[in-house]
Design a protein around this motif. Structure first.
Motif, PDB file in Angstrom:
ATOM      1  N   UNK A  72     -30.820   3.581  25.342  1.00 57.41           N
ATOM      2  CA  UNK A  72     -30.349   3.464  23.969  1.00 57.41           C
ATOM      3  C   UNK A  72     -31.011   4.539  23.116  1.00 57.41           C
ATOM      4  N   UNK A  73     -30.233   5.073  22.183  1.00 62.52           N
ATOM      5  CA  UNK A  73     -30.765   6.035  21.225  1.00 62.52           C
ATOM      6  C   UNK A  73     -30.277   5.650  19.828  1.00 62.52           C
ATOM      7  N   UNK A  74     -31.002   6.113  18.835  1.00 64.08           N
ATOM      8  CA  UNK A  74     -30.615   5.810  17.455  1.00 64.08           C
ATOM      9  C   UNK A  74     -29.513   6.766  16.994  1.00 64.08           C
ATOM     10  N   UNK A 115     -15.368   3.406  13.455  1.00 62.77           N
ATOM     11  CA  UNK A 115     -16.429   2.586  12.873  1.00 62.77           C
ATOM     12  C   UNK A 115     -17.720   2.686  13.670  1.00 62.77           C
ATOM     13  N   UNK A 116     -17.609   2.746  14.985  1.00 64.36           N
ATOM     14  CA  UNK A 116     -18.814   2.892  15.813  1.00 64.36           C
ATOM     15  C   UNK A 116     -19.523   4.199  15.489  1.00 64.36           C
ATOM     16  N   UNK A 117     -18.775   5.287  15.388  1.00 62.19           N
ATOM     17  CA  UNK A 117     -19.364   6.594  15.091  1.00 62.19           C
ATOM     18  C   UNK A 117     -20.007   6.612  13.704  1.00 62.19           C
ATOM     19  N   UNK A 127     -22.552   1.334  27.047  1.00 62.22           N
ATOM     20  CA  UNK A 127     -21.463   0.761  26.264  1.00 62.22           C
ATOM     21  C   UNK A 127     -20.142   1.387  26.701  1.00 62.22           C
ATOM     22  N   UNK A 128     -19.109   0.573  26.930  1.00 64.17           N
ATOM     23  CA  UNK A 128     -17.816   1.124  27.363  1.00 64.17           C
ATOM     24  C   UNK A 128     -17.275   2.195  26.411  1.00 64.17           C
ATOM     25  N   UNK A 130     -19.104   4.309  24.629  1.00 59.53           N
ATOM     26  CA  UNK A 130     -19.866   5.523  24.896  1.00 59.53           C
ATOM     27  C   UNK A 130     -19.452   6.126  26.232  1.00 59.53           C
ATOM     28  N   UNK A 131     -19.198   5.264  27.209  1.00 58.44           N
ATOM     29  CA  UNK A 131     -18.762   5.757  28.516  1.00 58.44           C
ATOM     30  C   UNK A 131     -17.420   6.480  28.402  1.00 58.44           C
ATOM     31  N   UNK A 132     -16.545   5.987  27.567  1.00 59.04           N
ATOM     32  CA  UNK A 132     -15.233   6.610  27.409  1.00 59.04           C
ATOM     33  C   UNK A 132     -15.276   7.871  26.564  1.00 59.04           C
ATOM     34  N   UNK A 133     -15.643   7.711  25.306  1.00 58.17           N
ATOM     35  CA  UNK A 133     -15.625   8.825  24.364  1.00 58.17           C
ATOM     36  C   UNK A 133     -16.733   9.832  24.696  1.00 58.17           C
ATOM     37  N   UNK A 134     -17.923   9.350  24.998  1.00 56.56           N
ATOM     38  CA  UNK A 134     -19.037  10.243  25.305  1.00 56.56           C
ATOM     39  C   UNK A 134     -18.761  11.135  26.501  1.00 56.56           C
TER      40      UNK A 134
END
Length: 154
Positions: A72-74, A115-117, A127-128, A130-134
């Motif tokens: 996890x990162x901030x 909203x997440x961003x 997180x799914x 983050x896995x997708x978009x990241x």
């Protein structure tokens, strides 16, 4: 850390007190000797009783490697690392704006990502979202994992 390469070739990277070494593992019938690390004994392939046997699957290797990456990162760490990597924050905004919204599911996904961003305080590597978009923005899961490690240092 164990890296799975093409043709069932594995490379481990072991770091101990700043010293890094690589050990190679081959899965070929013409090789008579396999370098085998007893600390990482589940590696594929293994020589047992004079026979090659199946060892770790790609999923098991991935699970093992997870311990080497920040979980996890901030928001500050994520955005700072993004910019330190020479990328513009607008790249993420542009990606989100370009997401399709023709169906109800696409519209909802776009709202969730936006909203997440904009609002998340922390980002989880697993997180799914983050896995997708990241992975799409960074090019691969390995790049995402390494990004999290770099970001966690700030």
């Amino acid at each position: 850390m164990i890296t799975l390469l093409k043709n069932n070739f594995y490379v481990t990277t072991v770091t101990y007190e700043g010293y890094q070494s690589n050990k190679n593992f081959y899965d070929t019938l013409d090789r008579t000797e396999i370098n085998y690390d007893s600390d990482l004994g589940f590696l594929k392939p293994k020589l047992e009783g004079g026979k090659y046997i199946e060892g770790a699957t790609a999923d098991e290797i991935e699970t093992y490697n997870d311990q080497f990456f920040a979980e996890e990162i901030s928001r500050r760490q994520l955005r700072l690392q993004w910019q330190l990597d020479g990328r513009e924050l607008s790249e993420v905004d542009n990606y989100i704006e370009a997401m399709p919204k023709t169906t109800e599911d696409e519209r909802i996904s776009k709202i969730i990502v936006k909203n997440a961003w904009n609002e998340s305080i922390t980002f989880s590597r697993k997180d799914p979202l983050m896995q997708g978009v990241g992975i799409k923005l960074l090019g691969s899961k390995q790049n995402l994992n390494e990004f999290f490690n770099r970001a966690s240092q700030h």
